[in-house]
Structure formats: structure tokens, C-alpha cells
Design an enzyme around this catalytic site. Structure first.
Site, PDB file in Angstrom:
ATOM      1  N   GLU A   4      56.065   2.143  48.469  1.00 62.87           N
ATOM      2  CA  GLU A   4      56.008   1.929  47.107  1.00 62.87           C
ATOM      3  C   GLU A   4      57.025   1.663  46.245  1.00 62.87           C
ATOM      4  OE1 GLU A   4      53.951   5.213  45.103  1.00 62.87           O
ATOM      5  OE2 GLU A   4      52.340   4.891  46.493  1.00 62.87           O
ATOM      6  N   ASN A  58      48.871   1.736  49.548  1.00 65.41           N
ATOM      7  CA  ASN A  58      48.332   2.941  48.879  1.00 65.41           C
ATOM      8  C   ASN A  58      47.533   2.724  47.747  1.00 65.41           C
ATOM      9  OD1 ASN A  58      50.383   4.221  50.595  1.00 65.41           O
ATOM     10  ND2 ASN A  58      51.858   4.631  49.160  1.00 65.41           N
ATOM     11  N   GLU A  72      47.902   5.644  52.225  1.00 64.15           N
ATOM     12  CA  GLU A  72      47.466   6.673  51.226  1.00 64.15           C
ATOM     13  C   GLU A  72      46.319   6.321  50.345  1.00 64.15           C
ATOM     14  OE1 GLU A  72      50.765   8.041  48.746  1.00 64.15           O
ATOM     15  OE2 GLU A  72      52.361   7.787  50.200  1.00 64.15           O
ATOM     16  N   ARG A  83      51.617  10.495  59.286  1.00 68.42           N
ATOM     17  CA  ARG A  83      52.624   9.524  58.610  1.00 68.42           C
ATOM     18  C   ARG A  83      53.531  10.609  57.927  1.00 68.42           C
ATOM     19  NH1 ARG A  83      52.471   6.511  53.212  1.00 68.42           N
ATOM     20  NH2 ARG A  83      54.490   5.609  52.910  1.00 68.42           N
ATOM     21  N   HIS A 137      61.220   7.144  51.270  1.00 64.62           N
ATOM     22  CA  HIS A 137      60.200   7.491  50.584  1.00 64.62           C
ATOM     23  C   HIS A 137      60.880   8.523  49.176  1.00 64.62           C
ATOM     24  CE1 HIS A 137      55.677   8.686  50.316  1.00 64.62           C
ATOM     25  NE2 HIS A 137      56.212   8.946  49.087  1.00 64.62           N
ATOM     26  N   TYR A 154      44.918   4.522  44.644  1.00 60.27           N
ATOM     27  CA  TYR A 154      44.495   5.879  44.171  1.00 60.27           C
ATOM     28  C   TYR A 154      43.388   5.200  43.111  1.00 60.27           C
ATOM     29  CZ  TYR A 154      47.849   8.474  46.675  1.00 60.27           C
ATOM     30  OH  TYR A 154      48.527   9.048  47.734  1.00 60.27           O
TER      31      TYR A 154
HETATM   32  C1  FCB Z   1      52.055   7.989  45.741  1.00 61.45           C
HETATM   33  C2  FCB Z   1      53.302   8.685  46.276  1.00 61.45           C
HETATM   34  C3  FCB Z   1      53.097   9.854  47.306  1.00 61.45           C
HETATM   35  C4  FCB Z   1      52.499  10.889  46.439  1.00 61.45           C
HETATM   36  C5  FCB Z   1      51.108  10.300  45.921  1.00 61.45           C
HETATM   37  C6  FCB Z   1      50.170  11.181  44.988  1.00 61.45           C
HETATM   38  O1  FCB Z   1      52.567   7.372  44.439  1.00 61.45           O
HETATM   39  O2  FCB Z   1      53.479   7.846  47.516  1.00 61.45           O
HETATM   40  O3  FCB Z   1      54.450  10.536  47.455  1.00 61.45           O
HETATM   41  O4  FCB Z   1      52.930  11.543  45.383  1.00 61.45           O
HETATM   42  O5  FCB Z   1      51.411   8.988  44.992  1.00 61.45           O
END
Ligand code: FCB
Length: 444
Positions: free
Chosen positions: A163, A293, A351, A75, A118, A295
């Protein structure tokens, strides 16, 4: 041991501004990030993406890494200012870079998953109000159409936007990302026009190009937990969820904005007349998949002094190098909620990954057990979710390479490949070898 089916997609992800460099080459014009990163006080150490990972010149080498990893898909995103350096001026030289990249991926059996936006908005668009101007939808459509025309045959998956929360709220409300504004009304207009351009681009691909290439959007989602069960903290968690998740999920998947948040935002927004009749139907167009995404979870408490009555609470969870809670359990809860409340579409984790401090050893290796564990925990969670029938179709690890981490510059390293930004040497980290092993075995 948890198994992955043979059509499950394992990949890695990057984005144009974060890795390409070559910021003036082959006709590329400046983006808001080129300008923002040159503004004192915005990016740590005043780092910028002029060279970054020099991927523009080293892409063949980077595809070799993808081959070593054995990924099914890669990607990446297209830099809009390479394709339209000026309004209405198509730049073939810029497009040629992506053709070379995509052809080489295809030659090696790696499926290109392409993000159109992006965050590197061309400066010419920004100078006319950027995404706050409704005309941005037309500008984006011209760009999207050209990408579809030139590349669709060779692409396996389109992601319209990455995002919108970051582009909109970090860029125009919190001022942490380019263009660094702090105006909630602008933020809401930005998000609205980005979402509208998503809907329009999906319709264009399906109607005009009659394309079968799957297309969708990627949202960053962070499930919000209250620090206690007090009425105050529950309200805080509701508002944090509205600000981070529902403001995006609801329009895209239900065709409406959450009314509680419209009320709350109305202190800063004089009128919602930038939402035209019919916009929400366009925004909630049928897609082929839903991209997430993930995290970290969020942990919040009531704070009467904050704009929307919440602030981050102290959490005793183990953290990544970003200070983010490591929360694979909450990741699973998020997916279950999406299945219950929002969508049956196949889900791609577009992500997931973690920053930690890395050190190159004397033997030129990088031992990163914390990142390896983070990745294993989340891939394990995906496997378990699929056993529950949650239909997660793929997982893209962020990131293939250490890269320009936005406001954190080069200080935060998310790569499974270490990059020496002086020499451009790449070293696959232990987490990268482990990811290759997981892919090879299709099990964890
Ligand atoms: C996300 C973004 C990516 C990267 C990660 C850590 O928010 O999409 O570009 O910076 O975080």
C-alpha cells in the site's frame, strides 16, 4: 455452492510492526512508527508496538493457529530495522528470526508470502529524508538484496511494498500515519521513490538472482462512487479515483502518471523533475501477479473547499467497526474494471477483513457474526469472480491476530484470533472457525 480449485491459495496476513513487539531485541533499531507512536496526539491512547502480540517470542504458538486454520499460505512482513539497524550494517540476529519463522512454516507445509516493506522505515533512513530522498531507493535495494540472498530459496511469494498510498499519502500528505507530515510534494516524491524501488527490486530478483519466485506489489484500492450524477459529483469521483487508485495503478501497470491528476496536484508541486526519464519504465516492470488489499468502496461528493474538490458523502450502507461501507458488490466491479483497463496478471487479494467490537464470553469464546458475514460475502464474491474467469489466485484474510491498528492503536480489532494484550492469550473467534471450515471444504 461455490467451489475453489485445489491450487487456490487461502491465507491470513499480518505485518511486522503490528504484531512482533520485541522492539529493542537482537539489535533492532527504531522505526518511524516507534517514534510516531510516542508522539502525543498521533496514536489513540498513545498505544505503541513495543510488545504488540509479542509474536517475536510467540511465533511458534501463532503457527499452531495457522495449522488449526489449515491455511495454504501465511503473509507477513520483514522489519527493515531488524535487518539494517544502521545504514550499511547488516544484522544477522534480526535475519535469524525470519529464518526460524520461515523454516517452521515450510516444515508445516504453509507457504511463506513475504512483504519487504509494510511501513516500518528505519529512523536512520528517515533522518536523511526517508522516502522523499531518492537515495532511499539504494537503501531499500541493499535491504531487498540481503533478503533475497538469505531467504529466496525458502519463500513462495515476494511482495515488494504494501500500500504505497498509505505510506505516501497517509504518511506525508494527510499526516495520519508516520512520519505525520502534511506536504503533498513530499507525498508524491515518497510514492515515486517507493514505486521506483519496487521496480528495481523486481528486476534485481529476476536478473541477478534468476529466481522463479513470484514477485509483485500490493496496492490498496477503493472504487469511488459519486453521490449523484451531477457534473460536480462526477468530477469529485474522478478526482477521488485519481488520488486513491489511478496515481498508483497507472505507473505500475501502464508506465505513466495520470495527467489530470498531475494538473490537479500541481498547485502543491512546484516541479515534477523528481521523475527522471526512464523511471516509469522501471516502475512498470513485468511482475508475476498483482496484489490488492480491499476493504471498502468510497462514496464522495463535490466540495470546493477540499484540496482536490472531493469529500466523503453520507452513505446509508451497513458499516464495519471502522465506519467503512460493506461493499462486496463494488469489490466485484473493481476487479472487473482492473481486468478491462489494467492487467491480465493473476490477482491475489492480499488483504481483506473487518474490524468489529469483540467480547469474550464466559465460556472463553468470541462470537463475531458480523465479521464472519463480511468474510463470507467477500469470499463468495471471489468465487463468483472466478466463475466469470477473473483469475483470482488467492485470498489472504486480514488478520490472523488482533493487532496494533496504526493510528487506532489496539482499539480496532481485525483478527480472526482474539488477543488479550495483557496476558497474550489467543482465542480463535467464530469467524476463524468458519474460515477453517471454508478452507477445509474449499467451497462456500
Ligand atoms: C491496511 C494495512 C494493514 C491493516 C489493514 C486494516 O491498510 O495494510 O496493515 O492495518 O489496513
Amino acid at each position: 455452492m461455490n467451489k475453489f480449485s485445489k491450487d487456490f491459495i487461502f491465507g491470513t496476513a499480518t505485518s511486522s510492526y503490528q504484531i512482533e513487539g520485541a522492539f529493542k531485541e537482537d539489535g533492532r533499531s527504531l522505526s518511524i512508527w516507534d517514534v510516531f507512536s510516542r508522539t502525543p496526539g498521533k496514536v489513540l491512547n498513545m498505544d505503541h508496538g513495543d510488545i504488540a502480540c509479542d509474536h517475536y517470542h510467540l511465533y511458534e504458538k501463532d503457527i499452531e493457529i495457522l495449522k488449526t486454520l489449515g491455511v495454504d499460505s501465511y503473509r507477513f512482513s520483514i522489519a527493515w530495522p531488524r535487518i539494517y539497524p544502521e545504514q550499511g550494517q547488516y544484522n544477522e540476529a534480526g535475519m535469524n528470526f525470519y529464518k526460524k519463522l520461515i523454516f517452521l512454516l515450510n516444515e508445516n507445509g504453509i507457504k511463506p508470502a513475504v512483504t519487504l516493506y509494510h511501513w516500518d522505515l528505519p529512523m536512520w533512513a528517515h533522518e536523511q529524508g526517508g522516502w522523499t530522498n531518492r537515495e532511499s531507493v539504494d537503501w531499500f535495494m541493499e535491504y531487498a538484496e540481503k533478503c533475497f540472498e538469505e531467504l529466496d530459496e525458502h519463500v513462495d511469494m515476494w511482495i515488494t511494498h504494501n500500500e504505497p498510498w498509505c505510506a505516501g499519502f497517509l504518511g506525508y500528505h494527510q499526516g495520519i500515519h508516520a512520519p505525520g507530515h502534511t506536504n503533498m510534494e513530499e507525498a508524491l516524491k515518497t510514492v515515486h521513490h517507493i514505486l521506483l524501488s519496487h521496480g528495481e527490486a523486481v528486476s534485481l530478483l529476476k536478473e541477478k538472482f534468476v529466481s522463479a519466485t513470484p514477485i509483485g506489489i500490493t496496492l490498496n484500492l477503493s472504487p469511488m462512487y459519486p453521490a449523484s450524477n451531477s457534473a460536480n459529483d462526477l468530477l469529485a469521483a474522478n478526482n477521488a479515483d485519481g488520488y486513491s487508485n489511478r496515481w498508483f495503478l497507472d505507473p505500475v501497470l501502464k508506465g505513466s502518471y495520470p495527467v489530470d491528476m498531475m494538473n490537479l496536484f500541481s498547485k502543491y508541486v512546484h516541479s515534477y523533475d523528481f521523475i527522471y526519464e526512464g523511471d516509469l519504465e522501471k516502475i512498470s516492470v513485468d511482475c508475476d501477479f498483482f496484489g490488492i488489499n480491499f476493504y471498502s468502496r468510497g462514496y464522495v461528493e463535490f466540495n470546493s473547499a477540499s484540496d482536490f474538490l472531493f469529500k466523503n458523502a453520507f452513505s446509508n450502507y451497513p458499516k464495519t467497526g471502522m465506519g467503512w461501507d460493506i461493499s462486496p458488490v463494488e469489490f466485484k466491479e473493481l476487479i472487473r474494471r482492473l481486468r478491462k483497463e489494467y492487467t491480465n496478471l493473476p490477482i491475489f487479494i492480499t488483504e481483506n477483513g473487518a474490524a468489529f467490537d469483540d467480547h469474550v464470553s464466559e465460556s472463553n469464546t468470541v462470537h463475531d457474526p458480523d465479521r464472519q458475514e463480511y468474510v463470507e460475502q467477500h469470499i463468495q464474491a471471489v468465487a463468483e469472480l472466478n466463475e466469470e474467469g477473473m483469475d483470482i489466485a488467492g485470498y489472504y484474510l486480514w488478520s490472523l491476530l488482533d493487532n496494533f491498528e496504526w493510528a487506532f492503536g489496539y482499539e480496532k480489532r481485525f483478527g480472526i484470533t482474539y488477543v488479550d494484550f495483557e496476558t497474550q492469550e489467543r482465542i480463535l473467534k467464530d469467524s476463524g472457525y468458519r474460515y477453517a471450515e471454508i478452507i477445509r471444504n474449499r467451497s462456500i
